[in-house]
Design a protein around this motif. Structure first.
Motif, short mmCIF file in Angstrom:
data_model
loop_
_atom_site.label_atom_id
_atom_site.label_comp_id
_atom_site.label_asym_id
_atom_site.label_seq_id
_atom_site.Cartn_x
_atom_site.Cartn_y
_atom_site.Cartn_z
N ARG A 180 18.67 -77.31 23.47
CA ARG A 180 18.20 -76.78 24.77
C ARG A 180 18.50 -75.30 24.98
NH1 ARG A 180 21.07 -81.25 25.04
NH2 ARG A 180 19.87 -83.18 25.07
N LYS A 181 18.78 -74.58 23.89
CA LYS A 181 19.01 -73.13 23.99
C LYS A 181 17.82 -72.41 23.36
CE LYS A 181 23.26 -73.02 25.70
NZ LYS A 181 23.11 -74.33 26.34
N ALA A 236 20.63 -74.50 18.64
CA ALA A 236 21.51 -75.19 19.61
C ALA A 236 20.63 -76.00 20.56
CB ALA A 236 22.33 -74.17 20.38
N TYR A 294 14.41 -79.76 22.58
CA TYR A 294 14.85 -80.79 23.54
C TYR A 294 14.87 -82.12 22.80
CZ TYR A 294 13.89 -77.53 27.39
OH TYR A 294 13.90 -76.46 28.25
N THR A 309 8.88 -68.02 22.57
CA THR A 309 10.18 -68.61 22.85
C THR A 309 10.15 -70.07 22.44
OG1 THR A 309 10.42 -67.14 24.75
CG2 THR A 309 11.92 -69.01 24.64
N GLU A 347 18.36 -82.80 31.48
CA GLU A 347 17.88 -81.47 31.07
C GLU A 347 16.63 -81.54 30.20
OE1 GLU A 347 20.73 -78.32 29.77
OE2 GLU A 347 22.11 -80.03 29.82
N THR A 392 12.33 -73.65 22.36
CA THR A 392 13.50 -74.37 22.89
C THR A 392 13.46 -75.83 22.43
OG1 THR A 392 13.26 -73.00 24.88
CG2 THR A 392 14.86 -74.81 24.98
#
Ligand SMILES: [Zn+2]
Ligand SMILES: [Zn+2]
Length: 352
Positions: free
Chosen positions: A191-192, A189, A204, A200, A246, A202
């Motif tokens: 930006r999740k 998903a 973008y 981790t 974001e 993420t």
């Protein structure tokens, strides 16, 4: 950046298997011969009148190494010609971003471990599916070994059909259904964050003609949380925090940023909307967003090693004048480590 590893510690490191853009760009025999000739001429000059001119220096076993060290790196090494493939090191199972032609050599290395016995698990993240980011997949040997598991991650909906297309006649002789390894697909998903083996990840959004997603990869180390920002391919048309919204989270305070610099600043003007950027844009971004180190990549396939080296010099000049302008305006800019990436570069972000 380098660190000393003590027993039981691991390195969070990033290894660059392919730093060229658009299409693999091997050196031609003519270029190699010219390079050899220039190098031997330079050695002859040093042997006659330079630092190696005393007999003693020339007799030293280190004479050749010493000479190579003093050459500009475009001449002694160049930048490499494989397309996009980056490995995040530190976890038990290999984690990779993109399957450009650089993934072929990575596959050879992985075959010496569990992948060679059909016990390998590989995690492969895709930014997007332009040829230069997927062209190496049919030459990534672990996919042919029964028992291996290949986990594929992407934001895009059509990831499985993109991978299937690559293994399709008449473009490739081995069909997708005949591959030994099992593929599993994971939709990300935007930006999740997801957790994977203590890291981790993420995604973008980047600025590219077809949807393209960069990755911020983080993990805790002995010296706090460290972050790698993968920002290729991108034209970086959005640079201000307001425009990025974001997506500023990709860049902010990254310890290492991998930035698209296919073109020089003047070339950008004739390549608007081609989806690639230039080093000065990355320098400004890095200084503003607290980035510690930035590596420029996705080198133009048409650029010789010497031309890329010239772009490096232009970037140094740009940074110098940028700092001078800031000083004259009463501002002091933070320090910044930067260079143009070469195939085989490896940067250690921390120990854990
Ligand atoms: Zn590309
Ligand atoms: Zn692309």
């Amino acid at each position: 950046m380098s660190s000393t590893v003590t027993s039981g510690q691991r390195e969070f490191a990033v290894r660059f298997w392919g730093t060229r853009g658009s299409i693999p760009s091997p050196k031609t025999p003519q270029v190699l011969r010219e390079r050899l000739k220039e190098t031997l001429e330079a050695f002859r000059h040093e042997a006659v009148s330079g630092s190696l001119s005393t007999d003693k220096a020339l007799q030293s076993e280190k004479a050749v190494e010493t000479f190579l060290e003093q050459l500009p790196h475009w001449q002694s090494q160049g930048y490499g010609g494989d397309t996009s493939c980056v490995q995040i090191e530190g976890a038990d199972e290999p984690m990779i971003i993109d399957a450009g032609s650089g993934i072929r050599r990575l596959g050879e290395e992985l075959m010496r471990g569990p992948c060679g016995k059909g016990q390998g698990v590989v995690h492969l993240f895709f930014t997007h599916f332009h040829w230069d980011h997927i062209i190496g997949l049919p030459f990534f040997t672990p996919v042919f070994i029964r028992g291996n598991q290949i986990h594929i991650y992407a934001v895009q909906d059509d990831v499985e059909s993109c991978v299937r297309q690559v293994f399709r006649k008449p473009f490739f002789p081995v069909g997708y259904e005949e591959l030994g390894a099992k593929f599993q697909y994971h939709k990300l998903a935007p930006r999740k964050p997801i957790g994977l083996q203590g890291f981790t990840w993420t995604p973008y959004q980047l600025d590219h003609p077809d949807p393209c997603w960069g990755f911020r990869v983080e993990r805790e180390t002995a010296k706090g949380k460290k972050a790698y920002a993968h920002c290729v391919d991108s034209e970086a048309t959005r640079v201000s925090p307001v425009d990025l919204g974001e997506d500023i989270g990709l860049y902010r305070d990254a310890d290492l940023c991998y930035f698209d610099a296919q073109y020089t600043a003047p070339e950008i003007l004739t390549h608007l909307n081609w989806g690639h950027s230039a080093a000065p844009i990355g320098i400004e971004m890095a200084l503003r967003e607290g980035i510690q180190q930035i590596l420029f990549a996705h080198h133009d396939p048409a650029a010789s090693d010497q031309k890329i080296f010239e772009a490096e010099k232009q970037t140094a000049d740009f940074l110098e004048s940028y700092r001078t302008a800031a000083r004259n305006g009463g501002r002091t800019l933070p320090g910044l480590q930067w260079s143009f990436a070469r195939d085989g570069d490896r940067v250690v972000l921390g120990l854990f």
